[in-house]
Motif scaffolding. Structure first.
Motif, PDB file in Angstrom:
ATOM      1  N   GLU A  19       0.871  -1.086  -0.076  1.00 30.47           N
ATOM      2  CA  GLU A  19       0.099   0.028  -0.003  1.00 30.47           C
ATOM      3  C   GLU A  19       0.953   1.319  -0.060  1.00 30.47           C
ATOM      4  N   SER A  20       2.040   1.172   0.832  1.00 26.56           N
ATOM      5  CA  SER A  20       2.746   2.342   1.033  1.00 26.56           C
ATOM      6  C   SER A  20       3.602   2.703  -0.175  1.00 26.56           C
ATOM      7  N   ILE A  21       4.128   1.917  -0.709  1.00 26.93           N
ATOM      8  CA  ILE A  21       5.106   2.188  -1.925  1.00 26.93           C
ATOM      9  C   ILE A  21       4.427   2.549  -3.208  1.00 26.93           C
ATOM     10  N   PHE A  22       3.094   2.024  -3.439  1.00 30.23           N
ATOM     11  CA  PHE A  22       2.406   2.585  -4.632  1.00 30.23           C
ATOM     12  C   PHE A  22       1.758   3.825  -4.380  1.00 30.23           C
ATOM     13  N   ARG A  23       1.093   3.948  -3.273  1.00 32.79           N
ATOM     14  CA  ARG A  23       0.544   5.157  -2.675  1.00 32.79           C
ATOM     15  C   ARG A  23       1.201   6.420  -2.812  1.00 32.79           C
ATOM     16  N   ASN A  24       2.503   5.927  -2.196  1.00 33.91           N
ATOM     17  CA  ASN A  24       3.317   7.221  -2.177  1.00 33.91           C
ATOM     18  C   ASN A  24       4.205   7.185  -3.314  1.00 33.91           C
ATOM     19  N   LYS A  25       3.893   6.653  -4.363  1.00 43.37           N
ATOM     20  CA  LYS A  25       4.646   6.638  -5.611  1.00 43.37           C
ATOM     21  C   LYS A  25       6.137   6.449  -5.575  1.00 43.37           C
ATOM     22  N   PHE A  26       6.410   5.734  -4.676  1.00 40.23           N
ATOM     23  CA  PHE A  26       7.866   5.157  -4.689  1.00 40.23           C
ATOM     24  C   PHE A  26       8.144   4.367  -5.787  1.00 40.23           C
ATOM     25  N   ILE A  27       7.201   3.669  -6.162  1.00 37.04           N
ATOM     26  CA  ILE A  27       7.328   2.706  -7.225  1.00 37.04           C
ATOM     27  C   ILE A  27       5.969   3.027  -8.166  1.00 37.04           C
ATOM     28  N   ASP A  28       6.432   3.358  -9.400  1.00 39.70           N
ATOM     29  CA  ASP A  28       5.315   3.609 -10.338  1.00 39.70           C
ATOM     30  C   ASP A  28       4.818   2.213 -11.120  1.00 39.70           C
ATOM     31  N   PRO A  29       3.761   1.594 -10.888  1.00 38.89           N
ATOM     32  CA  PRO A  29       3.387   0.441 -11.329  1.00 38.89           C
ATOM     33  C   PRO A  29       3.625   0.176 -12.778  1.00 38.89           C
ATOM     34  N   SER A  30       3.430   1.396 -13.596  1.00 41.10           N
ATOM     35  CA  SER A  30       3.595   1.462 -15.158  1.00 41.10           C
ATOM     36  C   SER A  30       5.262   1.132 -15.519  1.00 41.10           C
ATOM     37  N   HIS A  31       5.963   1.305 -14.452  1.00 42.75           N
ATOM     38  CA  HIS A  31       7.408   1.263 -14.745  1.00 42.75           C
ATOM     39  C   HIS A  31       7.917  -0.204 -14.583  1.00 42.75           C
TER      40      HIS A  31
END
Length: 271
Positions: free
Chosen positions: A46-58
């Protein structure tokens, strides 16, 4: 058109198990996550995607150890993405990413291993160092280093391809405590380099036609502790200096990123 971000290799240690909690060496033993470990990885996803640490499209690929604890962690992290986002990510199960095979030390604590080795007349002149001495009836450091070197070569080959195509490429690797610390050491070219002498597995340790098999002429193995920490559920980021695949580096900022045009690393993208 702006340039794509420098490729990254995002390493993720599986969440807590009963043996990671107790400190027992867990190689081939196929333990699931604890209840805490499940919640731990749900919160991390939840944290890494909500906070944009990792962009799922990348995220172009996920490589995972075949052990249940690693694959369960992958599922918990990806549960935070939509079905469409998950469909864009190839998940590759790779035997080369399994944990160190501890042999006689499986399930033991460090002090128990030290006592066992002393009872066998070992370590008379210097204390046991797994990174140098390996495990009785398990893998040597050379064997462990060879298979992790193969995994790194495949990931860097994919990064080179994606960068040449202008594709943003975060490749995630889900594995284990010793495996990922060792992996990071080899990424930074620590240890010693040796010729492979035909030590290539047949067939390859994974099944995915989109991942080229990269034969090695040389491999690296460690001879000492790389002095990295990675707790259960922890995340680290490996990348490249100057946008150059030939300059593997540790991203000290971790998952924090800035736009490519704002990066302070001066240099052109390698062709």
């Amino acid at each position: 058109m702006g340039k794509s971000p420098t490729p990254r290799c995002i390493i993720v240690r599986h969440g807590q198990t009963e043996w990671s909690k107790s400190g027992q060496y867990t190689g081939l033993t196929d333990l699931p996550l604890t209840e805490f470990g499940v919640g731990q990885m749900k919160r991390t996803g939840e944290s890494i995607f909500r906070n944009k640490f990792i962009d799922p499209s990348h995220i172009t690929y996920i490589f995972t150890s075949p052990r249940t604890r690693a694959r369960q962690t992958v599922d918990l992290i990806l549960a935070n993405l939509s079905q469409e986002q998950r469909a864009q990510i190839r998940v590759v199960v790779d035997e080369d990413l399994r944990e160190w095979e501890y042999g006689d030390y499986e399930g033991l604590l460090t002090h128990e291993i030290v006592d066992l080795r002393k009872s066998h007349g070992l370590d008379q002149d210097r204390p046991w160092n797994i990174w140098r001495d390996g495990c009785e009836n398990g893998e040597t450091t050379e064997q462990f280093g060879l298979r992790l070197s193969r995994a790194i070569a495949r990931i860097q080959s994919l990064h080179r391809k994606h960068q040449n195509e202008g594709v943003a490429s975060d490749i995630m690797v889900f594995a284990h405590g010793h495996a990922l610390r060792y992996f990071a050491g080899l990424w930074l070219r620590m240890g010693e380099e040796k010729p492979c002498d035909g030590q290539q597995p047949q067939p390859p340790t994974y099944q995915d036609e989109t991942v080229p098999y990269v034969p090695l002429k040389t491999y690296r193995h460690l001879v000492d502790n790389p002095s990295f920490l990675l707790d259960a559920g922890g995340i680290g980021v490996l990348s490249y200096a100057h946008h150059n695949i030939e300059e593997p580096a540790l991203a000290l900022a971790g998952a924090f990123v800035c736009p490519p045009e704002e990066e302070s690393q001066h240099g052109e993208i390698a062709e």
